[in-house]
Write an enzyme that holds these catalytic residues in place. Structure first.
Site, short mmCIF file in Angstrom:
data_model
loop_
_atom_site.label_atom_id
_atom_site.label_comp_id
_atom_site.label_asym_id
_atom_site.label_seq_id
_atom_site.Cartn_x
_atom_site.Cartn_y
_atom_site.Cartn_z
CB SER A 294 -0.87 0.03 1.25
OG SER A 294 -0.09 0.41 2.38
CG ASP A 295 1.62 5.86 -1.04
OD1 ASP A 295 2.58 5.88 -0.23
OD2 ASP A 295 1.53 6.71 -1.95
CD1 TRP A 296 1.95 7.39 5.82
CD2 TRP A 296 4.05 6.61 5.64
NE1 TRP A 296 2.57 7.58 7.02
CE2 TRP A 296 3.87 7.12 6.94
CE3 TRP A 296 5.29 6.06 5.30
CZ2 TRP A 296 4.88 7.11 7.90
CZ3 TRP A 296 6.29 6.06 6.26
CH2 TRP A 296 6.08 6.58 7.54
#
Ligand code: BGC
Length: 760
Positions: A294-296
């Site tokens: 995932s992104d952050w």
């Protein structure tokens, strides 16, 4: 081959089962078959064997990535020892990397190594130009070499995974992250995405100098509404497949090990909860066998996006959609075990995710070589070879936007003579060692004293007797723009034979979370330029910026404009080499420069509309207060020589849908210096069941030409590439009439031909 086929069949079977579901599955509706990779190779067998030994908690541990902050270090170390963390990001240096790795390998029950990731975007310590600049070189081979240097430096510091390349196509200059991508074109973006993947991952991924790449941000992130960072995206399936997906597909075809799911909401379904793009397209249609991070905290953000009721629901939906590793949001760690016990997530989806992650760790050779040789870290960074390559890349990234004569002189203002007696260099950016690094400059600041500035670059080029005068001028913000600073800049310029004014944005005005509503020269820079220009001093404007800017006044009045973007460690040396003619500029824009913000989004591959602007009457698709044309089109860039294009030939007037057309043209260097011309091949499909753009880039070549030399450039245009996507996501090739251009840029029509695509 046979096994690959079987595996693909298994994938498609699972995907079609998943496709039938509109909501995240409960255990009862979960797919009946494992989605994990079939045992195709020794690595797959090892993954299977290891997976069979793992507890549920250990499996979930592999799906968790944390960024250790000082305050959380001890807690994270404890969790690593218990096998509850599979990956870390933002660990700096071989010593620290080994410390964490030792805990995982020696203290955790199954000794599974950590995967250590970092944003190594355009260099680790040797900083290369920002991606938007690098890409103006249209040089995939050089790009791959630069990415490999970044990989070597990063891996010497214990990093074996980069969150790069960012392959988001963007036609939105307000969006600060346009600086991190390859611009507006999917075909060029695809070639460059593949090159970066090849460079980072090297010939063998288990070579200690190679690192796993991560194509990001999947998908649509580059089209935020109104250019506002993290904003919603909304596009047709045709636009998704024609414009935004191709560079990801190219990265997958190049063997990219991982992808990152994006922050944005895509057509009502957040990208990090989007089963259509992640499971159906990426893991299904494309057969991607690596993993998705995932992104952050983007899984947890499904709650704020109104797609998940709470963190637990977000964890369930993230996994269901196809996010295998949760970066920093803690929701997988906090809830997946509970969800599995409640039979709300399928254990098979967990196994699939873990198998993918373990495969990447095996591919990297981490089980055999988890540690980094601390003694080599210093020797492997910023070697003379790295710096030479960075200089070459920086020189090729520069785009000459304008080069006129001044007064009665017959020659254009550039290149400057090294025998000038006085040169004024103006602008805070000219003397900044931080700004050339651009955004995402990794460890570049640790060695900022090695960055060459425009001022130091110019000083190093001119003769000993020359005087280089410097004034910071008004800076880039209104705070620094005092009348005194402006007057001083003008006074300094007046004392010189030529003024090199360095203007633009500071490095933090582009990159993540740096959207602008106005993309002009910030502060009072334009006022300063006007004052210097009206004082009668010939001005060379060197732009430094991370996005296209609107500079209509400068484009009209300043005789010479050099787009230097942010070129990294070698910024000043490269700019000076171009200013004084040691290097003939050859870069071409990978993104359109608008005349004004009202034209945005503006890009070359527009549709014709029913009322194209033919300049004949009012009722045409145009503005009443601005031309439709951009300030500088995609593909544009000047040189210190001129190239003549002639003799377009097509080997046939008809092309079978199974065939390939040969297109050739002669390119002559009609000037006095050697140069490299980036020759571009475009087509237009004139009639189609889904309307097609007025031009579409199909291919390009860099051609080196000595003065007076002519070369015949040959392109192969396979009919298989002349198709397009329908709204149903189907790729079709339709017979009909096509135009073809071999041209200098997307607006040049000197060489135009046509052919007919016919069945079979
Ligand atoms: C960015 C990613 C980056 C991640 C980790 C996020 O904010 O969007 O591109 O890889 O942070 O640093």
């Amino acid at each position: 081959m046979k096994y690959r086929l079987i595996s693909a069949v298994v994938f498609f079977a699972v995907i079609s089962l998943l496709r039938a579901q509109d909501t995240p599955p409960t255990a009862a509706t979960a797919p009946p078959k494992p989605q994990g990779p079939a045992p195709l190779s020794p690595i797959d067998s090892k993954v299977r064997a290891l997976l069979a030994k793992m507890t549920l908690e250990e499996k979930i541990g592999q799906m968790i990535q944390y960024s250790p902050w000082k305050s959380s270090e001890d807690k994270i170390k404890g969790e690593i020892a218990q096998g509850k963390v599979g990956s870390l990001l933002n660990v700096f240096g071989a010593k620290e990397a080994n410390e964490y790795q030792k805990i995982a390998v020696e203290q955790s029950r199954l000794h599974i190594p950590l995967l250590l990731g970092l944003d190594v975007i355009h260099g680790y310590k040797t900083i290369f130009p920002i991606p938007l600049a690098e890409d103006c070189a249209w040089n995939p081979d050089l790009l791959a070499k630069c990415a490999h240097v970044a990989a070597q430096e990063a891996s010497a510091a214990g990093v074996r995974w980069t969150f790069a390349p960012m392959v988001d196509v963007s036609r939105e200059p307000r969006w600060g992250r346009i600086s991190e991508g390859s611009g507006e074109d999917p075909i060029l973006g695809s070639a460059l995405a593949a090159a970066r993947v090849r460079g980072f991952q090297g010939a063998r991924l288990d070579d200690p100098g190679s690192i796993a790449a991560c194509a990001k941000h999947f998908v649509g992130y580059g089209a935020p509404i109104a250019g506002r960072e993290y904003n919603t995206t909304d596009m047709s399936e045709v636009t998704l497949r024609e414009i935004h997906l191709p560079p990801f597909k190219a990265a997958v075809d190049a063997g990219v090990e991982t992808l990152m799911s994006a922050f944005n909401d895509l057509n009502g379904v957040p990208a990090s909860g989007n089963r259509h793009t992640l499971r159906e397209i990426l893991k299904g249609e494309w057969g991607f066998r690596g993993f998705v991070v995932s992104d952050w905290a983007s899984v947890q953000q499904l709650v704020a996006q109104g797609y998940a009721a709470d963190d637990k629901d977000a964890a369930r939906k993230g996994l269901w959609a196809g996010v295998d590793m949760d970066m920093q949001s803690h929701v997988y760690g906090d809830y997946l075990a509970e969800l599995a016990k409640e039979k709300k997530v399928s254990p098979r989806l967990i196994d699939d995710a873990v198998a993918r992650i373990l495969k990447v760790k095996y591919d990297l050779g981490l089980f055999d070589n988890p540690f980094t040789d601390e003694t080599k870290e210093a020797d492997l960074t910023m070697t003379p070879g790295d710096l030479d390559l960075a200089l070459q890349e920086a020189e090729q990234s520069i785009v000459l936007l304008k080069n006129d004569t001044v007064g009665a002189k017959p020659m254009p203002l550039l290149p400057l003579s090294k025998d000038l007696k006085t040169i004024a260099v103006i602008g805070t950016l000219a003397d900044s060692q931080k700004d050339p690094l651009g955004s995402w400059h990794c460890r570049g600041e640790d060695v900022m004293d090695k960055v060459s500035t425009v001022l130091s670059g110019i000083r190093s080029k001119v003769s000993k007797d020359a005087q280089v005068l410097y004034a910071p001028g008004v800076g880039t913000t209104l705070d620094t723009a005092t009348d005194k600073a402006l007057a001083q800049a003008v006074d300094t310029a007046k004392k010189a034979q030529v003024a090199v004014v360095v203007a633009g944005e500071t490095q933090d005005m582009s990159g993540e979370a740096a959207s602008r509503t106005s993309i002009d020269l910030p502060g009072r820079q334009e006022e300063m330029l006007k004052a210097i220009q009206s004082a009668g001093v010939p001005v060379v404007l060197v732009l430094m910026n991370g996005r296209p800017l609107t500079i209509p006044w400068e484009a009209e009045h300043i005789p010479a404009i050099v787009e230097s973007w942010f070129l990294g460690t070698q910024h000043g040396n490269a700019v000076a080499a171009v200013l004084f003619g040691d290097v003939n500029p050859c870069g071409k824009l990978v993104v359109t420069f608008p005349r004004n913000m009202g034209q945005v989004p503006i890009y070359y591959a527009q549709m014709n509309t029913g009322r194209p602007d033919l300049g004949k009457e009012k009722w045409e698709s145009k503005y009443i207060d601005s031309p439709n044309t951009p300030q500088y089109p995609f593909g544009f860039g000047l040189s210190y020589t001129q190239y003549d294009y002639s003799n377009l030939t097509l080997d046939s007037k008809t092309l079978k849908t199974s065939g390939t057309l040969k297109v050739t043209a002669d390119i002559k260097n009609n000037g006095l210096v050697a140069g490299t011309e980036i020759v571009q091949l475009y087509i237009r499909d004139r009639v189609a069941s889904v309307t097609q753009p007025i031009r579409k880039l199909m291919d390009f070549q860099r051609v080196d030409l000595a003065p007076g030399e002519t070369k015949t450039v040959e392109f192969a245009l396979p009919a298989s590439k002349l198709g397009f996507y329908t709204e149903q996501g189907k790729y079709v090739i339709e017979p009909g009439p096509f135009d073809v251009w071999v041209s200098k840029d997307s607006a040049d029509s000197t060489l135009q031909g046509s052919f007919e695509l016919v069945s079979k």
